[in-house]
Write a protein that holds these residues in place. Structure first.
Motif, PDB file in Angstrom:
ATOM      1  N   THR A  52       0.780  -1.229   0.000  1.00  0.00           N
ATOM      2  CA  THR A  52       0.000   0.000   0.000  1.00  0.00           C
ATOM      3  C   THR A  52       0.814   1.282   0.000  1.00  0.00           C
ATOM      4  O   THR A  52       0.407   2.282  -0.594  1.00  0.00           O
ATOM      5  CB  THR A  52      -0.938   0.031   1.217  1.00  0.00           C
ATOM      6  OG1 THR A  52      -0.163  -0.206   2.393  1.00  0.00           O
ATOM      7  CG2 THR A  52      -2.011  -1.034   1.112  1.00  0.00           C
ATOM      8  N   LEU A  71      -3.271   4.150   5.673  1.00  0.00           N
ATOM      9  CA  LEU A  71      -3.512   2.890   6.379  1.00  0.00           C
ATOM     10  C   LEU A  71      -4.691   3.011   7.340  1.00  0.00           C
ATOM     11  O   LEU A  71      -5.489   2.078   7.469  1.00  0.00           O
ATOM     12  CB  LEU A  71      -2.255   2.460   7.129  1.00  0.00           C
ATOM     13  CG  LEU A  71      -1.126   1.942   6.244  1.00  0.00           C
ATOM     14  CD1 LEU A  71       0.144   1.760   7.066  1.00  0.00           C
ATOM     15  CD2 LEU A  71      -1.512   0.620   5.588  1.00  0.00           C
ATOM     16  N   ASP A  72      -4.808   4.142   7.996  1.00  0.00           N
ATOM     17  CA  ASP A  72      -5.917   4.341   8.928  1.00  0.00           C
ATOM     18  C   ASP A  72      -7.262   4.396   8.206  1.00  0.00           C
ATOM     19  O   ASP A  72      -8.313   4.129   8.797  1.00  0.00           O
ATOM     20  CB  ASP A  72      -5.716   5.629   9.730  1.00  0.00           C
ATOM     21  CG  ASP A  72      -4.553   5.528  10.712  1.00  0.00           C
ATOM     22  OD1 ASP A  72      -4.098   4.397  10.975  1.00  0.00           O
ATOM     23  OD2 ASP A  72      -4.090   6.585  11.189  1.00  0.00           O
ATOM     24  N   ARG A  76      -9.394  -3.308   7.655  1.00  0.00           N
ATOM     25  CA  ARG A  76      -8.552  -4.500   7.666  1.00  0.00           C
ATOM     26  C   ARG A  76      -9.425  -5.746   7.560  1.00  0.00           C
ATOM     27  O   ARG A  76     -10.548  -5.790   8.060  1.00  0.00           O
ATOM     28  CB  ARG A  76      -7.711  -4.561   8.939  1.00  0.00           C
ATOM     29  CG  ARG A  76      -6.885  -3.305   9.197  1.00  0.00           C
ATOM     30  CD  ARG A  76      -5.886  -3.008   8.088  1.00  0.00           C
ATOM     31  NE  ARG A  76      -5.240  -1.719   8.257  1.00  0.00           N
ATOM     32  CZ  ARG A  76      -4.096  -1.523   8.907  1.00  0.00           C
ATOM     33  NH1 ARG A  76      -3.489  -2.557   9.476  1.00  0.00           N
ATOM     34  NH2 ARG A  76      -3.570  -0.320   8.998  1.00  0.00           N
ATOM     35  N   TYR A  82      -1.772  -6.148   3.503  1.00  0.00           N
ATOM     36  CA  TYR A  82      -1.375  -4.795   3.150  1.00  0.00           C
ATOM     37  C   TYR A  82       0.063  -4.525   3.607  1.00  0.00           C
ATOM     38  O   TYR A  82       0.299  -3.719   4.514  1.00  0.00           O
ATOM     39  CB  TYR A  82      -2.298  -3.761   3.793  1.00  0.00           C
ATOM     40  CG  TYR A  82      -3.717  -3.739   3.277  1.00  0.00           C
ATOM     41  CD1 TYR A  82      -4.006  -4.003   1.940  1.00  0.00           C
ATOM     42  CD2 TYR A  82      -4.784  -3.434   4.128  1.00  0.00           C
ATOM     43  CE1 TYR A  82      -5.307  -3.965   1.464  1.00  0.00           C
ATOM     44  CE2 TYR A  82      -6.084  -3.384   3.651  1.00  0.00           C
ATOM     45  CZ  TYR A  82      -6.344  -3.658   2.323  1.00  0.00           C
ATOM     46  OH  TYR A  82      -7.632  -3.614   1.851  1.00  0.00           O
ATOM     47  N   VAL A  84       3.835  -2.956   3.778  1.00  0.00           N
ATOM     48  CA  VAL A  84       4.364  -1.622   3.512  1.00  0.00           C
ATOM     49  C   VAL A  84       5.885  -1.706   3.477  1.00  0.00           C
ATOM     50  O   VAL A  84       6.491  -2.572   4.095  1.00  0.00           O
ATOM     51  CB  VAL A  84       3.922  -0.598   4.583  1.00  0.00           C
ATOM     52  CG1 VAL A  84       2.407  -0.540   4.682  1.00  0.00           C
ATOM     53  CG2 VAL A  84       4.534  -0.924   5.936  1.00  0.00           C
ATOM     54  N   HIS A  98       0.866   1.984  13.314  1.00  0.00           N
ATOM     55  CA  HIS A  98      -0.361   1.902  12.514  1.00  0.00           C
ATOM     56  C   HIS A  98      -0.827   0.458  12.306  1.00  0.00           C
ATOM     57  O   HIS A  98      -1.646   0.193  11.419  1.00  0.00           O
ATOM     58  CB  HIS A  98      -0.150   2.598  11.170  1.00  0.00           C
ATOM     59  CG  HIS A  98      -0.043   4.091  11.294  1.00  0.00           C
ATOM     60  ND1 HIS A  98      -1.148   4.915  11.363  1.00  0.00           N
ATOM     61  CD2 HIS A  98       1.038   4.901  11.390  1.00  0.00           C
ATOM     62  CE1 HIS A  98      -0.752   6.170  11.493  1.00  0.00           C
ATOM     63  NE2 HIS A  98       0.564   6.191  11.506  1.00  0.00           N
ATOM     64  N   VAL A 100       0.629  -2.334  11.301  1.00  0.00           N
ATOM     65  CA  VAL A 100       1.065  -3.104  10.133  1.00  0.00           C
ATOM     66  C   VAL A 100       1.509  -4.512  10.565  1.00  0.00           C
ATOM     67  O   VAL A 100       2.167  -4.679  11.588  1.00  0.00           O
ATOM     68  CB  VAL A 100       2.212  -2.376   9.407  1.00  0.00           C
ATOM     69  CG1 VAL A 100       2.894  -3.273   8.392  1.00  0.00           C
ATOM     70  CG2 VAL A 100       1.678  -1.122   8.738  1.00  0.00           C
TER      71      VAL A 100
END
Length: 306
Positions: A52, A71-72, A76, A82, A84, A98, A100
């Motif tokens: 992402t 991301l926020d 999900r 996702y 990063v 966040h 991840v």
């Protein structure tokens, strides 16, 4: 018409890089709402692994300064991945903040690109990644390693296979789960790709842990992908609509287009789980946001009225 070829996998995992690798070189800032819709549309088309964004410093890649906000904004799901990109420990801190679950780190097979891209020697860059991977694994994260310039380098020319293998195995020895071999300037050809994969396997990195990431600068991306599949690789990186370019090769056409990959795999009877019509529509939508036609041949061919 589907006409299978012997020696190919029954299913291929597409690692979609459009939202990160595709958009990171755009000069005009794409609104975060459009980026979020892009990711949602890609997932709706059947893509399950979508890289992402990157937690690189905004000064270096302004286009991805909204990484946390993006991301926020995403819902999900246990069915969606996702990952990063993180460049260093500070980037890892932001990614963890966040929520991840999967990250990627980006190294070079050559000294020249390491110095220009990371402002470090090759050894210094690998030393920087080691604590990132160690901490990420301790936090329970899945970690991918990218190794760029695996077929050629604009400053060094041809890159010896043993040099690529040396860097790649050092990355995997840190604890990475997957290795993506990147032909960053698109100069590779199928024989070279086959030899590289065979050398990786001989060095102890099996095809189940490998992915390939081809650029289409010289029109070789699909041919190289087919060679990789025949060698046993089942994960292929691609960018929806073919967005994303290479700033180090004149006339580079950028990433392998996901639609072009899906068209080939569909014709070979290889399953991807991707709805090509939805994917092409998504890429046309993003092309409209970017203000230019999609470079994907398949998107162009499927575009009504063109």
């Amino acid at each position: 018409m589907r006409v299978p070829l012997e020696g190919l996998p029954e299913r291929v995992t597409i690692y979609e890089v459009g939202p990160r690798d595709g958009l990171q070189n755009e000069k005009a800032i794409v609104p975060v709402a459009d980026k979020a819709e892009f990711v949602v549309r890609l997932a709706d088309a059947g893509l399950r692994t979508i890289e992402t964004t990157s937690f690189v410093h905004p000064r270096w890649v302004p286009q991805l300064a909204d990484a946390g906000e993006l991301l926020d904004a995403l819902s999900r799901s246990p069915h969606l991945r996702y990952p990063v990109l993180v460049p260093n420990e500070r980037g890892l801190d932001r990614a963890l903040d966040h929520g991840v679950a999967e990250i990627a780190v980006f190294a070079s097979a050559t000294e020249s690109f390491a110095r220009r891209n990371l402002n470090r020697t090759l050894d210094e860059s690998l030393a920087m990644f080691a604590p990132v991977v160690e901490r990420a694994r301790a936090e329970g994260l899945w970690v991918r390693a990218y190794v760029s310039m695996v077929c050629g380098d604009p400053w060094e020319g041809d890159v010896p296979i043993e040099q690529v293998v040396s860097v790649a195995t050092r990355m995997m020895d840190m604890g990475c789960s997957q290795l993506s071999l990147g032909d960053t300037i698109g100069v590779g050809t199928p024989g070279q790709v086959t030899a590289l994969i065979e050398a990786m396997v001989a060095a102890g990195v099996g095809t189940g842990r490998l992915a390939v990431h081809f650029h289409d600068t010289y029109g070789q991306a699909l041919a190289n992908t087919l060679a990789a599949l025949r060698a046993g690789v089942t994960t292929v990186d691609a960018s929806a609509g073919g967005i994303g370019g290479c700033p180090y090769a004149e006339s580079a056409t950028g990433n392998l287009a996901t639609e072009d990959l899906v068209w080939m795999l569909d014709g070979l009877g290889v399953e991807t789980g991707v709805d090509l019509a939805k994917l092409a529509a998504t890429s046309r939508w993003m092309a409209g946001r970017l203000g230019r036609p999609s470079p994907s041949r398949v998107v162009q061919a499927l575009s009504p009225g063109d």
